[in-house]
Motif scaffolding. Sequence first.
Motif, PDB file in Angstrom:
ATOM      1  N   ALA A  52       0.827  -1.209  -0.056  1.00 37.35           N
ATOM      2  CA  ALA A  52       0.099   0.056  -0.018  1.00 37.35           C
ATOM      3  C   ALA A  52       1.067   1.271  -0.035  1.00 37.35           C
ATOM      4  O   ALA A  52       0.539   2.290  -0.674  1.00 37.35           O
ATOM      5  N   ALA A  53       1.968   1.232   0.800  1.00 38.48           N
ATOM      6  CA  ALA A  53       2.977   2.370   0.773  1.00 38.48           C
ATOM      7  C   ALA A  53       3.428   2.727  -0.690  1.00 38.48           C
ATOM      8  O   ALA A  53       3.455   3.797  -0.902  1.00 38.48           O
ATOM      9  N   ARG A  54       4.018   1.559  -1.305  1.00 38.60           N
ATOM     10  CA  ARG A  54       4.401   1.797  -2.396  1.00 38.60           C
ATOM     11  C   ARG A  54       3.536   2.300  -3.487  1.00 38.60           C
ATOM     12  O   ARG A  54       3.759   3.138  -4.224  1.00 38.60           O
ATOM     13  N   GLY A  55       2.395   1.821  -3.411  1.00 41.00           N
ATOM     14  CA  GLY A  55       1.068   2.548  -4.307  1.00 41.00           C
ATOM     15  C   GLY A  55       0.946   3.999  -4.168  1.00 41.00           C
ATOM     16  O   GLY A  55       0.966   4.597  -5.024  1.00 41.00           O
ATOM     17  N   LEU A  56       0.730   4.265  -2.805  1.00 38.67           N
ATOM     18  CA  LEU A  56       0.825   5.920  -2.711  1.00 38.67           C
ATOM     19  C   LEU A  56       1.830   6.581  -3.118  1.00 38.67           C
ATOM     20  O   LEU A  56       1.905   7.633  -3.466  1.00 38.67           O
ATOM     21  N   LEU A  57       3.156   5.994  -2.937  1.00 39.13           N
ATOM     22  CA  LEU A  57       4.136   6.716  -3.515  1.00 39.13           C
ATOM     23  C   LEU A  57       4.533   6.559  -4.986  1.00 39.13           C
ATOM     24  O   LEU A  57       5.418   7.103  -5.673  1.00 39.13           O
ATOM     25  N   ASN A  58       3.809   5.671  -5.800  1.00 35.03           N
ATOM     26  CA  ASN A  58       3.995   5.225  -6.990  1.00 35.03           C
ATOM     27  C   ASN A  58       5.288   4.683  -7.262  1.00 35.03           C
ATOM     28  O   ASN A  58       5.960   4.957  -8.294  1.00 35.03           O
ATOM     29  N   TRP A  59       5.758   3.929  -6.184  1.00 33.84           N
ATOM     30  CA  TRP A  59       7.100   3.214  -6.272  1.00 33.84           C
ATOM     31  C   TRP A  59       7.009   1.638  -6.672  1.00 33.84           C
ATOM     32  O   TRP A  59       5.851   1.095  -6.342  1.00 33.84           O
ATOM     33  N   VAL A 111      11.030   0.462   6.746  1.00 36.45           N
ATOM     34  CA  VAL A 111      10.383   1.613   7.746  1.00 36.45           C
ATOM     35  C   VAL A 111      10.838   3.035   7.486  1.00 36.45           C
ATOM     36  O   VAL A 111      10.111   3.719   7.287  1.00 36.45           O
ATOM     37  N   GLN A 112      12.228   2.904   7.699  1.00 42.06           N
ATOM     38  CA  GLN A 112      12.670   4.310   7.619  1.00 42.06           C
ATOM     39  C   GLN A 112      12.653   5.071   6.258  1.00 42.06           C
ATOM     40  O   GLN A 112      12.333   5.872   6.253  1.00 42.06           O
ATOM     41  N   THR A 113      12.833   3.986   5.449  1.00 41.20           N
ATOM     42  CA  THR A 113      12.684   4.677   4.092  1.00 41.20           C
ATOM     43  C   THR A 113      11.464   5.055   3.606  1.00 41.20           C
ATOM     44  O   THR A 113      11.390   6.112   3.229  1.00 41.20           O
ATOM     45  N   LEU A 114      10.321   4.284   4.115  1.00 43.78           N
ATOM     46  CA  LEU A 114       8.914   4.693   3.820  1.00 43.78           C
ATOM     47  C   LEU A 114       8.735   5.879   4.609  1.00 43.78           C
ATOM     48  O   LEU A 114       8.152   6.756   4.120  1.00 43.78           O
ATOM     49  N   GLN A 115       8.986   6.005   5.837  1.00 47.51           N
ATOM     50  CA  GLN A 115       8.768   7.248   6.576  1.00 47.51           C
ATOM     51  C   GLN A 115       9.210   8.500   6.100  1.00 47.51           C
ATOM     52  O   GLN A 115       8.772   9.740   5.865  1.00 47.51           O
ATOM     53  N   GLU A 116      10.719   8.503   5.486  1.00 44.72           N
ATOM     54  CA  GLU A 116      11.292   9.438   5.101  1.00 44.72           C
ATOM     55  C   GLU A 116      10.585   9.835   3.769  1.00 44.72           C
ATOM     56  O   GLU A 116      10.818  11.152   3.368  1.00 44.72           O
ATOM     57  N   ALA A 117      10.071   9.121   3.028  1.00 47.51           N
ATOM     58  CA  ALA A 117       9.310   9.564   1.910  1.00 47.51           C
ATOM     59  C   ALA A 117       7.853   9.970   2.167  1.00 47.51           C
ATOM     60  O   ALA A 117       7.215  10.473   1.157  1.00 47.51           O
ATOM     61  N   GLY A 118       7.584  10.155   3.344  1.00 47.25           N
ATOM     62  CA  GLY A 118       6.205  10.834   3.575  1.00 47.25           C
ATOM     63  C   GLY A 118       5.091   9.745   4.080  1.00 47.25           C
ATOM     64  O   GLY A 118       3.978  10.222   4.136  1.00 47.25           O
ATOM     65  N   ILE A 119       5.541   8.508   4.457  1.00 51.82           N
ATOM     66  CA  ILE A 119       4.723   7.482   4.520  1.00 51.82           C
ATOM     67  C   ILE A 119       4.359   7.660   6.258  1.00 51.82           C
ATOM     68  O   ILE A 119       5.298   7.642   6.841  1.00 51.82           O
ATOM     69  N   MET A 120       3.234   7.475   6.636  1.00 53.78           N
ATOM     70  CA  MET A 120       2.851   7.066   8.104  1.00 53.78           C
ATOM     71  C   MET A 120       2.327   5.745   7.943  1.00 53.78           C
ATOM     72  O   MET A 120       1.152   5.387   7.533  1.00 53.78           O
ATOM     73  N   LEU A 121       3.062   4.850   8.974  1.00 57.08           N
ATOM     74  CA  LEU A 121       2.419   3.564   9.233  1.00 57.08           C
ATOM     75  C   LEU A 121       1.623   3.590  10.208  1.00 57.08           C
ATOM     76  O   LEU A 121       2.063   3.996  11.275  1.00 57.08           O
ATOM     77  N   LEU A 122       0.378   3.053  10.236  1.00 59.93           N
ATOM     78  CA  LEU A 122      -0.699   3.009  11.248  1.00 59.93           C
ATOM     79  C   LEU A 122      -0.682   1.542  11.864  1.00 59.93           C
ATOM     80  O   LEU A 122      -0.807   0.748  11.250  1.00 59.93           O
TER      81      LEU A 122
END
Length: 75
Positions: A10-17, A52-63
């Motif tokens: 889901a995070a990759r989808g939001l970032l289009n990665w 996790v760090q990579t996703l958070q640095e890209a602006g993702i919030m993991l709930l």
Amino acid sequence: MELAPEQCRAARGLLNWTQEHLAERAGISRSTVRDFERHRHVLHRGTESMLVQTLQEAGIMLLPPGEHGPGVRIR
């Protein structure tokens, strides 16, 4: 925080990665991302932390898991 395979996708989808892009940014192999997202294996703590760090640095919030399960938001 424990990262779920569904959160990763889901995070990759939001970032289009792509899986490859996430792997490159996190400094891990694409096969690690692929196999994790397909529930083929669990991640080592260090690898999970890098993702996790990579996703958070890209602006993702993991709930965290709650009434409706784990989630993802973009800041």
